[in-house]
Design an enzyme around this catalytic site. Structure first.
Site, PDB file in Angstrom:
ATOM      1  N   CYS A   2       0.655  -1.380  -0.035  1.00 58.48           N
ATOM      2  CA  CYS A   2       0.047   0.031   0.023  1.00 58.48           C
ATOM      3  C   CYS A   2       0.811   1.143  -0.144  1.00 58.48           C
ATOM      4  O   CYS A   2       1.818   1.210   0.639  1.00 58.48           O
ATOM      5  CB  CYS A   2      -0.737   0.066   1.273  1.00 58.48           C
ATOM      6  SG  CYS A   2      -1.774  -1.458   1.444  1.00 58.48           S
ATOM      7  N   ARG A  27       4.758   0.441  -6.031  1.00 56.93           N
ATOM      8  CA  ARG A  27       4.673  -0.397  -4.877  1.00 56.93           C
ATOM      9  C   ARG A  27       3.853  -1.579  -5.033  1.00 56.93           C
ATOM     10  O   ARG A  27       3.496  -2.648  -4.311  1.00 56.93           O
ATOM     11  CB  ARG A  27       4.342   0.482  -3.958  1.00 56.93           C
ATOM     12  CG  ARG A  27       5.386   1.364  -3.341  1.00 56.93           C
ATOM     13  CD  ARG A  27       4.480   2.466  -2.469  1.00 56.93           C
ATOM     14  NE  ARG A  27       4.626   1.642  -1.125  1.00 56.93           N
ATOM     15  CZ  ARG A  27       5.721   1.511  -0.205  1.00 56.93           C
ATOM     16  NH1 ARG A  27       6.751   2.151  -0.364  1.00 56.93           N
ATOM     17  NH2 ARG A  27       5.321   1.088   0.844  1.00 56.93           N
ATOM     18  N   TRP A  77      -3.062  -2.565  -1.705  1.00 56.64           N
ATOM     19  CA  TRP A  77      -2.892  -3.805  -2.009  1.00 56.64           C
ATOM     20  C   TRP A  77      -3.562  -4.980  -1.252  1.00 56.64           C
ATOM     21  O   TRP A  77      -3.186  -4.843  -0.035  1.00 56.64           O
ATOM     22  CB  TRP A  77      -1.147  -4.337  -1.802  1.00 56.64           C
ATOM     23  CG  TRP A  77      -0.765  -5.461  -2.634  1.00 56.64           C
ATOM     24  CD1 TRP A  77      -0.302  -5.514  -3.759  1.00 56.64           C
ATOM     25  CD2 TRP A  77      -0.619  -6.633  -1.871  1.00 56.64           C
ATOM     26  NE1 TRP A  77      -0.002  -6.764  -3.769  1.00 56.64           N
ATOM     27  CE2 TRP A  77       0.124  -7.497  -2.656  1.00 56.64           C
ATOM     28  CE3 TRP A  77      -0.691  -7.095  -0.649  1.00 56.64           C
ATOM     29  CZ2 TRP A  77       0.374  -8.748  -2.513  1.00 56.64           C
ATOM     30  CZ3 TRP A  77      -0.435  -8.511  -0.263  1.00 56.64           C
ATOM     31  CH2 TRP A  77      -0.024  -9.149  -1.223  1.00 56.64           C
ATOM     32  N   ASN A 103      -1.081   1.482   5.855  1.00 55.95           N
ATOM     33  CA  ASN A 103      -0.509   0.285   5.149  1.00 55.95           C
ATOM     34  C   ASN A 103       0.175  -0.264   6.260  1.00 55.95           C
ATOM     35  O   ASN A 103       0.495  -0.001   7.371  1.00 55.95           O
ATOM     36  CB  ASN A 103       0.971   1.237   4.640  1.00 55.95           C
ATOM     37  CG  ASN A 103       1.833   0.121   3.936  1.00 55.95           C
ATOM     38  OD1 ASN A 103       1.699  -0.967   3.965  1.00 55.95           O
ATOM     39  ND2 ASN A 103       3.018   0.509   3.760  1.00 55.95           N
ATOM     40  N   GLY A 104      -0.256  -1.750   6.116  1.00 55.56           N
ATOM     41  CA  GLY A 104       0.153  -2.556   7.168  1.00 55.56           C
ATOM     42  C   GLY A 104      -1.045  -3.668   7.621  1.00 55.56           C
ATOM     43  O   GLY A 104      -2.035  -3.621   6.630  1.00 55.56           O
ATOM     44  N   GLU A 483      17.783 -16.359  -9.902  1.00 54.70           N
ATOM     45  CA  GLU A 483      17.286 -15.067 -10.035  1.00 54.70           C
ATOM     46  C   GLU A 483      16.832 -15.012 -11.523  1.00 54.70           C
ATOM     47  O   GLU A 483      15.884 -14.369 -11.758  1.00 54.70           O
ATOM     48  CB  GLU A 483      18.606 -14.153 -10.059  1.00 54.70           C
ATOM     49  CG  GLU A 483      18.420 -12.740 -10.253  1.00 54.70           C
ATOM     50  CD  GLU A 483      17.383 -12.214  -9.516  1.00 54.70           C
ATOM     51  OE1 GLU A 483      16.854 -12.733  -8.521  1.00 54.70           O
ATOM     52  OE2 GLU A 483      16.748 -11.084  -9.965  1.00 54.70           O
ATOM     53  N   LYS A 487      13.154 -13.572 -12.201  1.00 50.53           N
ATOM     54  CA  LYS A 487      12.562 -12.786 -13.157  1.00 50.53           C
ATOM     55  C   LYS A 487      11.757 -12.847 -14.189  1.00 50.53           C
ATOM     56  O   LYS A 487      10.568 -12.333 -14.338  1.00 50.53           O
ATOM     57  CB  LYS A 487      13.927 -12.166 -14.069  1.00 50.53           C
ATOM     58  CG  LYS A 487      14.974 -11.348 -13.085  1.00 50.53           C
ATOM     59  CD  LYS A 487      14.497  -9.883 -12.498  1.00 50.53           C
ATOM     60  CE  LYS A 487      13.717  -9.980 -11.247  1.00 50.53           C
ATOM     61  NZ  LYS A 487      14.746  -9.728 -10.295  1.00 50.53           N
ATOM     62  N   GLU A 490       8.017 -13.664 -12.618  1.00 53.28           N
ATOM     63  CA  GLU A 490       7.408 -12.404 -12.175  1.00 53.28           C
ATOM     64  C   GLU A 490       6.902 -11.394 -13.161  1.00 53.28           C
ATOM     65  O   GLU A 490       5.842 -11.106 -12.977  1.00 53.28           O
ATOM     66  CB  GLU A 490       8.701 -11.708 -11.506  1.00 53.28           C
ATOM     67  CG  GLU A 490       8.914 -11.828 -10.013  1.00 53.28           C
ATOM     68  CD  GLU A 490      10.227 -10.898  -9.659  1.00 53.28           C
ATOM     69  OE1 GLU A 490      11.221 -10.556 -10.228  1.00 53.28           O
ATOM     70  OE2 GLU A 490       9.768 -10.013  -8.763  1.00 53.28           O
ATOM     71  N   HIS A 506      17.980 -35.435 -10.585  1.00 54.24           N
ATOM     72  CA  HIS A 506      17.267 -35.886  -9.328  1.00 54.24           C
ATOM     73  C   HIS A 506      15.621 -35.254  -9.371  1.00 54.24           C
ATOM     74  O   HIS A 506      15.203 -35.486  -8.387  1.00 54.24           O
ATOM     75  CB  HIS A 506      17.976 -35.503  -8.025  1.00 54.24           C
ATOM     76  CG  HIS A 506      19.320 -35.774  -8.016  1.00 54.24           C
ATOM     77  ND1 HIS A 506      19.595 -37.142  -7.726  1.00 54.24           N
ATOM     78  CD2 HIS A 506      20.603 -35.270  -8.334  1.00 54.24           C
ATOM     79  CE1 HIS A 506      20.948 -37.282  -7.760  1.00 54.24           C
ATOM     80  NE2 HIS A 506      21.478 -35.888  -8.062  1.00 54.24           N
ATOM     81  N   LYS A 605       6.383  -3.845  -4.611  1.00 48.21           N
ATOM     82  CA  LYS A 605       7.732  -3.459  -4.630  1.00 48.21           C
ATOM     83  C   LYS A 605       8.389  -3.727  -3.024  1.00 48.21           C
ATOM     84  O   LYS A 605       9.458  -4.337  -3.096  1.00 48.21           O
ATOM     85  CB  LYS A 605       8.100  -2.237  -5.021  1.00 48.21           C
ATOM     86  CG  LYS A 605       9.305  -1.743  -5.298  1.00 48.21           C
ATOM     87  CD  LYS A 605      10.195  -2.499  -6.282  1.00 48.21           C
ATOM     88  CE  LYS A 605      11.519  -2.164  -6.422  1.00 48.21           C
ATOM     89  NZ  LYS A 605      12.353  -3.129  -7.032  1.00 48.21           N
TER      90      LYS A 605
HETATM   91  C1  F6R Z   1      12.034  -9.773  -7.299  1.00 49.49           C
HETATM   92  C2  F6R Z   1      12.097  -8.724  -6.204  1.00 49.49           C
HETATM   93  C3  F6R Z   1      11.950  -9.322  -4.945  1.00 49.49           C
HETATM   94  C4  F6R Z   1      12.587  -8.374  -3.643  1.00 49.49           C
HETATM   95  C5  F6R Z   1      12.164  -9.111  -2.263  1.00 49.49           C
HETATM   96  C6  F6R Z   1      13.081  -8.274  -1.329  1.00 49.49           C
HETATM   97  O1  F6R Z   1      12.522  -8.941  -8.443  1.00 49.49           O
HETATM   98  O2  F6R Z   1      12.176  -7.451  -6.347  1.00 49.49           O
HETATM   99  O3  F6R Z   1      12.013 -10.783  -4.731  1.00 49.49           O
HETATM  100  O4  F6R Z   1      13.841  -8.737  -3.953  1.00 49.49           O
HETATM  101  O5  F6R Z   1      10.643  -8.626  -2.106  1.00 49.49           O
HETATM  102  O6  F6R Z   1      12.765  -7.185  -1.183  1.00 49.49           O
HETATM  103  P1  F6R Z   1      13.895  -6.008  -0.563  1.00 49.49           P
HETATM  104  O7  F6R Z   1      15.047  -6.130  -1.201  1.00 49.49           O
HETATM  105  O8  F6R Z   1      13.324  -4.686  -0.728  1.00 49.49           O
HETATM  106  O9  F6R Z   1      14.002  -6.784   0.805  1.00 49.49           O
END
Ligand code: F6R
Length: 610
Positions: A2, A27, A77, A103-104, A483, A487, A490, A506, A605
Site C-alpha cells: 500500500c 509499490r 494492495w 499501510n500494514g 534469479e 525474473k 515475475e 534428481h 515492490k
Molecule cells: C524480485 C524482487 C523481490 C525482492 C524482495 C525483497 O524482483 O524484487 O523478490 O527482492 O521482495 O525486497 P527487498 O530487497 O526490498 O527486501
C-alpha cells in the site's frame, strides 16, 4: 505494498495527492482512493475505486473532488477483503468525522471491531483498517491528537497511518509502527508519504518517522513525538537524487531504464568503496579487530536479495574462508537460529522495509549477533535498526522486478568478500589484485552485453511461446539460475524453475522435452565441462537450450539453439555478468507477451507485511 500520501498547505490538495499516488504506483496495488476536507463546506469527501489510478481520475472527472487544502490518498494492495471500491482506502467512522489511510496489518482488528460494534459503530468494509477511524471516533473528546494517540496504542500489528479530522481542517496526523512513512518538509506546505518518490518534485527535505512516533502536521509546522507524548527533535535529511531518477527518461519501461543504468551503478559502487585497491566501507561501524573476530557469517534476505546473498556465500567462503549460511528471512525468523556474538549477520534488502528481513534482523540482534544492512534506501528501517550499513548506491528502483539493486548487492558481496579475505590467508595479494582489476572492468563488460540487446530481443521473440522454462546453473552461477527464473516468472507469468544443474537428474529432467526451453548459465569456470554434460543430456531429450557463455566459446554453439555471450572475466565474478542477459531475456519475453512489465500482477515492490 500500500502507498500513502498526504498533504496540508495552501494549494489545492486533490491534484497533488493524485500525482503523489502515481509516483507510488511501483509499490503494487489493486485499488486507489483519495479523501479531502472540502474547503467551502468543511465536510470530508472521499473518492475511491478499484483498479488503476486512471480509474480514480475518471471517477473524479465524473464526480468532482472539491477544492481543499488538506487530504490523504492511498493505493491499496488487498490483504483483508477483495480489491473493490468499498474496501479501498480512505476509511471513515460512522459520523464521517475521521478519515484514515493505512499501510500494514492490524492483527487484533476482529476483537476491536466487535467491541466497537457493541458501542454502535457501523462497519461497511471487510478491512482491518476500518477499525482505526471508528476507534479514534470512540475516543475523541475534542482533542484530535490525543484521540489518535489513545487509539494507536491499542492497535497490534504493523501500521503507517495518515488521519484527517473534519473538526481540525488544518491538521494532518501520521503515525507508524513497522510500516514505512516519511514526512516531506516544504515551504508553507507539508507532506506525508510511504516513500520519497511520491513527493520528490515538491520537496527534497525529508524526515524519516521512526517506529513508535506520531507526527502532527500543519501547513507551517511539523511536530513529532513518541506515542507516550515525549517530544522528538526530528532530523531533516536532504535527498540527493533528482526527480529525473524516478522518471522513465525515454525508456519504454522503468525496468529497461534500470537495466541500462547498471554500468553506472557499478561504477558508483567501485568509486565509493574501492580506494587504491583497498575496500573501505565507511559506515560499517566495525573496527578491523571486530571484523577479524567473527567466526561465521549469516546472510538473511528475501527474493532477489536472497539470491545476491547466495552469491555472497560462495564468494566469502571461497575468498575469505569464513563459513556462511544464507536463509530466507521468513524462515530464519522462526527457526530458532543458533547465533552468538561471534556471528556477523548481513541483512540484504533493496528497500530496507521488508517485514521479514526486519524481523529476522531483530531476532538476530536479540540473540547477540551484530547486524549489518546491505541496503539501497538511506534512512530506511533496516538501516536505522542495524549496527552498520553498506549502501548499494543503485538509486531509486521503480520497476517492481529488481535488476540494478540485485547487481549492486552482488557487487557489494564481492567487495565484502575481498575485504574479509585480507586476513584469511586463503588468497594472496596477486589474486585479490586480479579480481579487483576484473571488477573494474565490469561496467565496460555491461555496456558490451547491453549492445547485444537486439540479438537478445530476437531470442526472446523466438522463445516466448514456451509454456515452461528451466534455468540451470552450477556453483556460483546457481544463484544466477534462480534469479533468472524469478525474473521471468515475475514479469511474464511463465512458470520458470531455477535449479542447480547437478540436481537436474534428481527430478527436473522429467520436465524436459521439445516443449520446454532450458536456459543454461555456462560461463568459463572450474565446472564448465560438467555444465556441458548437463546440456548434452538436455539435448538428448530435445530440450531447447539458450546458453549464456563466455565470449570466445565457439564450442558451446553445437550444444545450444542460441548463445548469448558475456565478456571473459575472473571465474568468481561471472555471476555479476551472467545475470544481465537473463534480465534482458525476461524483459523482452514479457514485452513480447504484452505483460505489464513494471507492475506485474499481484506483486508489490516493498513487502511491508509478513
Ligand atoms: C524480485 C524482487 C523481490 C525482492 C524482495 C525483497 O524482483 O524484487 O523478490 O527482492 O521482495 O525486497 P527487498 O530487497 O526490498 O527486501
Amino acid at each position: 505494498m500500500c502507498g500513502i500520501t498526504g498533504y496540508v498547505g495552501h494549494k489545492n490538495a486533490g491534484p497533488i495527492l493524485i500525482e503523489g499516488l502515481k509516483r507510488l504506483e511501483y509499490r503494487g496495488y489493486d485499488s486507489s482512493g483519495v479523501g479531502v476536507i472540502d474547503l467551502s463546506t468543511g465536510h470530508i469527501i472521499v473518492r475511491k475505486t478499484k483498479g488503476k489510478i486512471r480509474n480514480l481520475e475518471e471517477l473524479i472527472q465524473q464526480q468532482n473532488l472539491p477544492v481543499s487544502r488538506i487530504g490523504i490518498s492511498h493505493t491499496r494492495w488487498a490483504t483483508h477483503g477483495a480489491p473493490n471500491h468499498v474496501n479501498s482506502h480512505p476509511h471513515a467512522d460512522s459520523a464521517k468525522k475521521f478519515l484514515v489511510v493505512h499501510n500494514g496489518i492490524i492483527e487484533n482488528y476482529e476483537v476491536l471491531r466487535e467491541e466497537l460494534q457493541h458501542q454502535g459503530s457501523v462497519f461497511v468494509s471487510e478491512t482491518d483498517t476500518e477499525v482505526i477511524p471508528h476507534l479514534i471516533a470512540s475516543l475523541y473528546q475534542g482533542d484530535f491528537l490525543d484521540a489518535v494517540r489513545q487509539a494507536i496504542v491499542r492497535l497490534q500489528g504493523s501500521f503507517a497511518i495518515g488521519v484527517l479530522c473534519a473538526d481540525h481542517p488544518d491538521t494532518l496526523i501520521a503515525a507508524r509502527v513497522g510500516s514505512p512513512l516519511i514526512i516531506g518538509v516544504g515551504k508553507e506546505e507539508n507532506f506525508i508519504a510511504s516513500d520519497v518518490p511520491a513527493i520528490l518534485d515538491r520537496t527534497k527535505r525529508i524526515i524519516y518517522l521512526n517506529d513508535g512516533e506520531i507526527a502532527r502536521l500543519t501547513c507551517d509546522n511539523v511536530e513529532i513525538m513518541k506515542f507516550s507524548g515525549a517530544a522528538v527533535r526530528p532530523k531533516i535529511h536532504t535527498v540527493k537524487f533528482s526527480v529525473d531518477a524516478v522518471k522513465k527518461q525515454g525508456f519504454a519501461h522503468f525496468m529497461l531504464k534500470e537495466i541500462h543504468e547498471q554500468p553506472e551503478v557499478l561504477e558508483r559502487i567501485l568509486k565509493s568503496y574501492l580506494k587504491q585497491e583497498e575496500v573501505n566501507f565507511p559506515e560499517l561501524n566495525l573496527s578491523p579487530g571486530q571484523l577479524k573476530g567473527f567466526e561465521r557469517i549469516g546472510i538473511i534476505a528475501c527474493g532477489t536479495a536472497y539470491h545476491a546473498g547466495l552469491v555472497g556465500k560462495y564468494a566469502i567462503e571461497q575468498l575469505a574462508g569464513i563459513p556462511v549460511f544464507v536463509d530466507a528471512a521468513s524462515e530464519f525468523r522462526y527457526r530458532d537460529p543458533i547465533l552468538d556474538e561471534k556471528t556477523l549477520l548481513i541483512a540484504i534488502s533493496q528497500s530496507g522495509e521488508t517485514a521479514d528481513t526486519l524481523a529476522a534482523g531483530r531476532e538476530a540482534q536479540a540473540r547477540g549477533a551484530k547486524v549489518i544492512a546491505v541496503c539501497n534506501v538511506v534512512g530506511s528501517s533496516l538501516v536505522r535498526e542495524s549496527h552498520g550499513v553498506i549502501y548499494t548506491h543503485a538509486g531509486p528502483e521503480i520497476g517492481v522486478a529488481s535488476t540494478k539493486a540485485y547487481v549492486a548487492q552482488v557487487a557489494v558481496m564481492f567487495l565484502l568478500a575481498l575485504k574479509l579475505s585480507r586476513n584469511s590467508g586463503r588468497t594472496v595479494p596477486a589474486q585479490r589484485e586480479s579480481i579487483i582489476a576484473q571488477l573494474r572492468q565490469a561496467p565496460a563488460a555491461y555496456k558490451k552485453i547491453l549492445a547485444a540487446k537486439n540479438q537478445i530481443a530476437q531470442i526472446a521473440r523466438k522463445n516466448s511461446h514456451f509454456g515452461c522454462f528451466l534455468f540451470l546453473g552450477r556453483h556460483i552461477n546457481y544463484p544466477t539460475a534462480l534469479e533468472g527464473a524469478l525474473k521471468l516468472k515475475e514479469i511474464s507469468y511463465i512458470p520458470a524453475e531455477g535449479y542447480a544443474a547437478g540436481e537436474m537428474k534428481h527430478g527436473p529432467i522429467a520436465l524436459i522435452d521439445e516443449y520446454r526451453a532450458v536456459v543454461c548459465v555456462a560461463p568459463q569456470s572450474e565446472i564448465y565441462e560438467k555444465m556441458i554434460s548437463n546440456m548434452q543430456e538436455i539435448r538428448a531429450r530435445k530440450g531447447k537450450i539458450i546458453a549464456v557463455a563466455t565470449q570466445g566459446d565457439a564450442a558451446i554453439k553445437k550444444h545450444s539453439s542460441h548463445v548469448i555471450y558475456i565478456p571473459a572475466t575472473h571465474n568468481i565474478l561471472t555471476p555479476l555478468l551472467t545475470v544481465l542477459p537473463l534480465q534482458m531475456l525476461a524483459y523482452f519475453i514479457a514485452v513480447q507477451l504484452g505483460c505489464d512489465v513494471d507492475q506485474p500482477r499481484n506483486l508489490a515492490k516493498s513487502v511491508t507485511v509478513e
